[in-house]
Design an enzyme around this catalytic site. Structure first.
Site, PDB file in Angstrom:
ATOM      1  CG  HIS A 146      -1.926  -1.077   1.287  1.00 39.63           C
ATOM      2  ND1 HIS A 146      -2.807  -1.343   0.274  1.00 39.63           N
ATOM      3  CD2 HIS A 146      -2.160  -1.998   2.255  1.00 39.63           C
ATOM      4  CE1 HIS A 146      -3.565  -2.379   0.619  1.00 39.63           C
ATOM      5  NE2 HIS A 146      -3.185  -2.805   1.810  1.00 39.63           N
TER       6      HIS A 146
HETATM    7  F1  V1D Z   1      -8.274  -2.375  13.402  1.00 38.64           F
HETATM    8  C1  V1D Z   1      -7.276  -1.510  13.533  1.00 38.64           C
HETATM    9  C2  V1D Z   1      -6.769  -1.239  14.783  1.00 38.64           C
HETATM   10  C3  V1D Z   1      -5.753  -0.313  14.907  1.00 38.64           C
HETATM   11  C4  V1D Z   1      -5.262   0.304  13.788  1.00 38.64           C
HETATM   12  C5  V1D Z   1      -5.788   0.012  12.536  1.00 38.64           C
HETATM   13  C6  V1D Z   1      -6.796  -0.906  12.396  1.00 38.64           C
HETATM   14  C7  V1D Z   1      -7.331  -1.219  11.069  1.00 38.64           C
HETATM   15  C8  V1D Z   1      -8.087  -2.290  10.668  1.00 38.64           C
HETATM   16  N1  V1D Z   1      -8.340  -2.136   9.338  1.00 38.64           N
HETATM   17  N2  V1D Z   1      -7.118  -0.469   9.991  1.00 38.64           N
HETATM   18  C9  V1D Z   1      -7.715  -1.040   8.970  1.00 38.64           C
HETATM   19  C10 V1D Z   1      -7.683  -0.517   7.589  1.00 38.64           C
HETATM   20  N3  V1D Z   1      -7.899   0.903   7.641  1.00 38.64           N
HETATM   21  C11 V1D Z   1      -9.082   1.491   7.378  1.00 38.64           C
HETATM   22  C12 V1D Z   1      -9.067   2.942   7.608  1.00 38.64           C
HETATM   23  C13 V1D Z   1     -10.314   3.618   7.920  1.00 38.64           C
HETATM   24  N4  V1D Z   1      -9.814   4.775   7.174  1.00 38.64           N
HETATM   25  C14 V1D Z   1     -10.630   5.623   6.498  1.00 38.64           C
HETATM   26  C15 V1D Z   1      -8.893   3.845   6.492  1.00 38.64           C
HETATM   27  O1  V1D Z   1     -10.040   0.830   7.019  1.00 38.64           O
HETATM   28  C16 V1D Z   1      -6.345  -0.751   6.917  1.00 38.64           C
HETATM   29  C17 V1D Z   1      -6.117  -2.159   6.523  1.00 38.64           C
HETATM   30  C18 V1D Z   1      -4.692  -2.336   6.008  1.00 38.64           C
HETATM   31  C19 V1D Z   1      -4.422  -3.680   5.403  1.00 38.64           C
HETATM   32  C20 V1D Z   1      -2.957  -3.813   5.103  1.00 38.64           C
HETATM   33  C21 V1D Z   1      -2.583  -5.042   4.327  1.00 38.64           C
HETATM   34  O2  V1D Z   1      -3.109  -6.194   4.957  1.00 38.64           O
HETATM   35  O3  V1D Z   1      -3.122  -5.066   3.035  1.00 38.64           O
HETATM   36  C22 V1D Z   1      -1.084  -5.187   4.245  1.00 38.64           C
HETATM   37  N5  V1D Z   1      -0.478  -5.801   3.302  1.00 38.64           N
HETATM   38  O4  V1D Z   1       0.851  -5.748   3.507  1.00 38.64           O
HETATM   39  C23 V1D Z   1       1.077  -5.118   4.609  1.00 38.64           C
HETATM   40  C24 V1D Z   1      -0.122  -4.737   5.101  1.00 38.64           C
HETATM   41 CA    CA Z   2      -3.896  -7.207   3.340  1.00 32.62          CA
END
Ligand code: V1D
Ligand code: CA
Length: 511
Positions: A146
């Site tokens: 990302h």
């Molecule tokens: F649940 C959480 C607790 C603490 C910090 C972050 C999170 C969390 C869960 N899911 N963050 C997410 C996703 N972020 C959002 C944000 C809301 N905003 C508007 C954006 O939904 C991010 C998920 C990232 C996934 C990363 C990956 O798995 O694809 C990855 N691949 O390689 C490395 C990481």
């Molecule tokens: Ca992922």
């Protein structure tokens, strides 16, 4: 789950494996799902299954330098990553906002070293493939798909994948990037959106604002790159069988028409059943069947990590895929290892099983439409693009800088089991051998990029590293038919660039 084999080589693949014993110590913070400790757990299974004995090389990566990172990332962003830490971050409110370094991407202790390790492993893997000294190169600490040029995103700060592909492009005309993480590989797609020298393919959950929100079928690249981004938007609950009813025909056709010279496979394990953030229902055998299928083409292959938030499943899956790469038979019963107790809930077994009774929203009509549209589109691709090779860019890293780790079997007394050398400081007799081998490799050296060896890279792992090291922390759809998005079916949408030499192209003239 059977992978339909293609014309693959019969001989064993030469596999190199990159692992930095410090990686498991980094800690994103309490409550954050990303746990670098999972890489250490996977590594422990690799060792305790004895897979290290089947590797062609096991390396502690050279940490990427700021200059290495700036091959893709902006200088301002790299400087900031190097500067910021939990003690001084309060001075940088504006930069933290601009570079998106909060919530998903917090500032933590050692952040820059963590980035250097992830990127260093993937760059080392690219160099091994470029020099044809490995057939498969593995870096489970990489796969951070990302990260953008000047922005952290989705737990990723530097895009080791883009850096590795840029390195591969110095020796390969066409590189295939394939992403089986449950999240869209947006950072890699965006970086190569306007070139046909990299084809990006991502199978991911799309819909209901699932992160990162991009990756619909209609997003297919711009300008010269139009048709060379492929997105496979999937719904919740996909199973091994339904996944492979798409994956295998699509990838077989793509290999036929695009004819890549190297493959980079991001093996995010959040596509497995039971993941804390993922919504798919794949078993680890279904996941590994993707690796097996891509391996069967016998092309230089890089295997990278990525997401994965149920850490015992991450470790089981990546260990099994390391075994697949080296052609090992692995017992279903996990071997005793430092983290053995963690595996109690799953009965100390290797395979990640699918969840019973979960709805699969990828209905047969949905999958049929998706498959037909994609196959149709691939058949319209203009064959495999070629480039006239001009001067080759200097290597990002010398082969000499990649040092074999001398590794004893876990629990055994140290012995020389690698074709690499002992640290000359530890074994004076190795110093002479060191000189001899280095001369042999010297023909590869490019004087413009020669870097001093880091003494820490020459050291075999300490007893505590073998035991898992010490840490600062760790452990711890809607089934609507896919629609072409109006925004992206034309090559003129926002961000469209005329070609890869346009002002927006960040990579200079090398690709
Ligand atoms: F649940 C959480 C607790 C603490 C910090 C972050 C999170 C969390 C869960 N899911 N963050 C997410 C996703 N972020 C959002 C944000 C809301 N905003 C508007 C954006 O939904 C991010 C998920 C990232 C996934 C990363 C990956 O798995 O694809 C990855 N691949 O390689 C490395 C990481
Ligand atoms: Ca992922």
């Amino acid at each position: 789950m059977d992978a339909a084999p293609s014309a693959g080589p019969a001989r064993k693949a030469r596999v190199s494996y990159f692992y930095d014993p410090d990686v498991g110590q980094f800690y994103y913070g309490q409550g954050h799902p990303m746990k670098p400790h999972r890489v250490r757990m996977a590594h422990s299974l690799v060792l305790h299954y004895g897979l290290h004995g089947k590797l062609d090389g096991y390396y502690t990566p050279t940490r990427a330098t700021a200059e290495d990172l700036a091959a893709f990332h902006s200088q301002d962003y790299v400087d900031f990553l190097r500067t910021v830490n939990p003690d001084n971050m309060s001075r940088y409110t504006r930069e933290l906002r601009d570079f998106n370094m909060y919530e998903d991407c917090p500032v933590f202790d050692g952040l820059y070293q963590y980035c250097q390790i992830a990127a260093g492993g993937s760059l080392g893997a690219a160099v091994k493939l470029n020099y044809q000294t490995s057939d498969i190169a593995i870096n489970w600490a990489g796969g951070l798909h990302h990260a953008k040029r000047a922005e952290a995103s989705g737990f990723c700060y530097v895009n080791d994948i883009v850096l590795a592909i840029l390195e591969l492009l110095k020796y390969h005309q066409r590189v295939l990037y394939l992403d089986i993480d449950v999240h869209h590989g947006d950072g890699v797609e965006e970086a190569f959106l306007t070139t046909d020298r990299v084809m990006t393919v991502s199978f991911h959950k799309f819909g209901n604002n699932y992160f990162p929100g991009t990756g619909d079928l209609g997003n297919m690249g711009h300008g010269q790159g139009r048709g060379y981004s492929l997105n496979v938007p999937l719904r919740d609950g996909i199973t091994d069988e339904t996944y492979h009813s798409l994956f295998q025909p699509v990838m077989a056709k793509l290999m036929e028409v695009y004819r890549p010279e190297a493959i980079v496979l991001q093996c995010g394990t959040d596509s497995l059943a039971g993941d804390r953030l993922g919504v798919f229902n794949l078993s680890s055998k279904g996941h590994a069947a993707c690796v097996e299928f891509m391996k069967s083409f016998g092309l230089p292959l890089m295997l990278l990590g990525g997401g994965g938030y149920k850490i015992i499943n991450v470790a089981r899956c990546w260990a099994a895929e390391t075994g697949l790469a080296v052609g090992a038979d692995m017992a279903e019963q996990l071997p005793p290892n430092e983290y053995y107790d963690y595996y109690g809930p799953v009965g100390y077994t290797l395979t990640v099983q699918p969840k019973a009774g979960l709805d699969n929203w990828n209905t047969p009509p949905y999958l049929d439409i998706l498959r037909n549209r994609i196959l149709q589109r691939l058949s319209e691709l203009q064959g495999a693009p070629g480039v006239a090779f001009h001067e080759r860019a200097p290597d990002g890293m010398d082969l000499d800088d990649i040092q074999d780790v001398n590794m004893a079997a876990p629990g055994a007394s140290p012995q020389r089991i690698w074709d690499g050398e002992l640290d000359p400081e530890d074994d004076p007799t190795a110093a002479a051998a060191e000189g001899g081998r280095r001369r042999a490799d010297a023909s590869f050296r490019d004087p413009r990029t020669t870097k001093p060896l880091s003494p820490s890279m020459l050291r075999p792992p300490s007893a505590s590293q073998l035991a898992g090291g010490s840490g600062r922390g760790g452990g711890g759809g809607d089934p609507a038919a896919p629609a072409e998005s109006a925004q992206d079916t034309e090559g003129t949408g926002e961000g469209a660039r005329a070609g890869n030499r346009s002002p927006g192209w960040p990579f200079g003239d090398w690709i």
